[in-house]
Design a protein around this motif. Sequence first.
Motif, PDB file in Angstrom:
ATOM      1  N   VAL A 157       0.689  -1.365   0.072  1.00  0.00           N
ATOM      2  CA  VAL A 157       0.118   0.122  -0.422  1.00  0.00           C
ATOM      3  C   VAL A 157       1.271   1.626  -0.007  1.00  0.00           C
ATOM      4  O   VAL A 157       1.559   1.504   0.996  1.00  0.00           O
ATOM      5  CB  VAL A 157      -1.329   0.228   1.213  1.00  0.00           C
ATOM      6  N   GLY A 158       0.694   2.316  -1.105  1.00  0.00           N
ATOM      7  CA  GLY A 158       2.239   3.301  -1.190  1.00  0.00           C
ATOM      8  C   GLY A 158       3.610   2.688  -1.085  1.00  0.00           C
ATOM      9  O   GLY A 158       3.600   1.509  -1.916  1.00  0.00           O
ATOM     10  N   PRO A 159       3.898   2.995  -0.453  1.00  0.00           N
ATOM     11  CA  PRO A 159       5.485   3.332  -0.160  1.00  0.00           C
ATOM     12  C   PRO A 159       5.585   1.754   0.725  1.00  0.00           C
ATOM     13  O   PRO A 159       6.965   1.129   1.028  1.00  0.00           O
ATOM     14  CB  PRO A 159       5.758   4.168   0.742  1.00  0.00           C
ATOM     15  N   TRP A 160       4.678   1.848   2.350  1.00  0.00           N
ATOM     16  CA  TRP A 160       4.235   0.310   2.108  1.00  0.00           C
ATOM     17  C   TRP A 160       4.380  -1.498   1.824  1.00  0.00           C
ATOM     18  O   TRP A 160       3.490  -1.378   0.965  1.00  0.00           O
ATOM     19  CB  TRP A 160       3.646   0.423   3.607  1.00  0.00           C
ATOM     20  N   ARG A 161       5.512  -2.429   1.714  1.00  0.00           N
ATOM     21  CA  ARG A 161       5.290  -3.667   1.451  1.00  0.00           C
ATOM     22  C   ARG A 161       4.536  -4.593   2.685  1.00  0.00           C
ATOM     23  O   ARG A 161       5.862  -4.754   3.534  1.00  0.00           O
ATOM     24  CB  ARG A 161       6.360  -4.025   1.531  1.00  0.00           C
TER      25      ARG A 161
END
Length: 382
Positions: A157-161
């Motif tokens: 989600v966005g920059p989060w993996r």
Amino acid sequence: MVQIWRSLTGPWRALPARQRQVLTWAFSILLLLIYPLVDKALNWGVVNDVTDVLVLVILALGLNIVVGYAGLLDLGYAAFFAIGAYTTGVLTWPGHPLQWNFWIVIWAAVIVAALFGIVIGTPTLRLRGDYLAIVTLAFGEIVPVVIRNLGSVSIGVGPWRLVSDLNLTNGVQGLNPVGRPELFGFRFSFDPTPWYYLILIIAALIIIASARLQDSRLGRAWMALREDETAADCMGVDPIRTKLLAFAIGASFSGFAGAFYAAKLQAIFPELFKFNLSVMILCMVILGGMGNIKGVVIGGMLLQLFDRVILTQTTVFVRYVGQTLHIAPLATVDLSLWRWFFFGLAMVVIMLVKPEGLFPSAARRAELHAAEEETLQPAEAG
């Protein structure tokens, strides 16, 4: 010859019907139990093939719930077989951190396959006939593609993996090895005899469950839905619940077979679950007699006997004739490559000569002949 046959079978025919049925079942069970010993004594070496045939018979019994009882044409049934197999493979594969016991995983495969049965059943509740067949066919084609593409899963989600490059199914390489069962310290290996007895127990459970379902209130609701969905709905049968249960229970049987097959084969690949497997299972149900447990079992065994034994032996004989008579096309022919031609021809003949199958249920035979009588009566009146 007829008189000799009657004299030999006279004492048997003199027995009460119930006693004949009990003796037939007892003899059949005894034959199945001692078969591996006979196979070993006579050096046939086909216990492994018989075990694979029983796996397909279980699949046919599961499809019989959907097609034979409920009258829902499912052309993607092999997808549930793949789901059961890959559930077992994922949960027992040494490459994964979670390695469950096989006896737990086999029930997990049943539950997961049943859940996917509900998933495919939900969008098809308003569909009938050809439209239902198209949707199930699409589902059967989608599942192997999804399996091939789950070799590298990344969720973010966005920059989060959340998940990065998770190897869930090992892609086109498949899962190898798959965890094998252990029972009281005995570990199943490459000896086909323990696998034979295990699939025999599973097949017995499936047959008992099918028989109980056939005579249950749910079974009668399935058959009412098969004959006339509108009339069944008016008589109080819930078509949504009834269809979903048919898909779920039929898929759960396939999950059983998939879990066993994955553990026995020790390697599963997406290519094992193509559309032709669904067609093969459907042919077994139609040939034996839709809606009849005994017919499906016998029909499945006959079809596999033809595929695995008769075609092979006929190929050997035709090649021998070709070599003897110096006919090059016959000397190099491989009839196993023509199996789908023979299957298709058999289906055409069965539909023309005996549309209810070789061993139809009494209800199914009566329904078909009643439809024929309704068709003939107006013609005779005219």
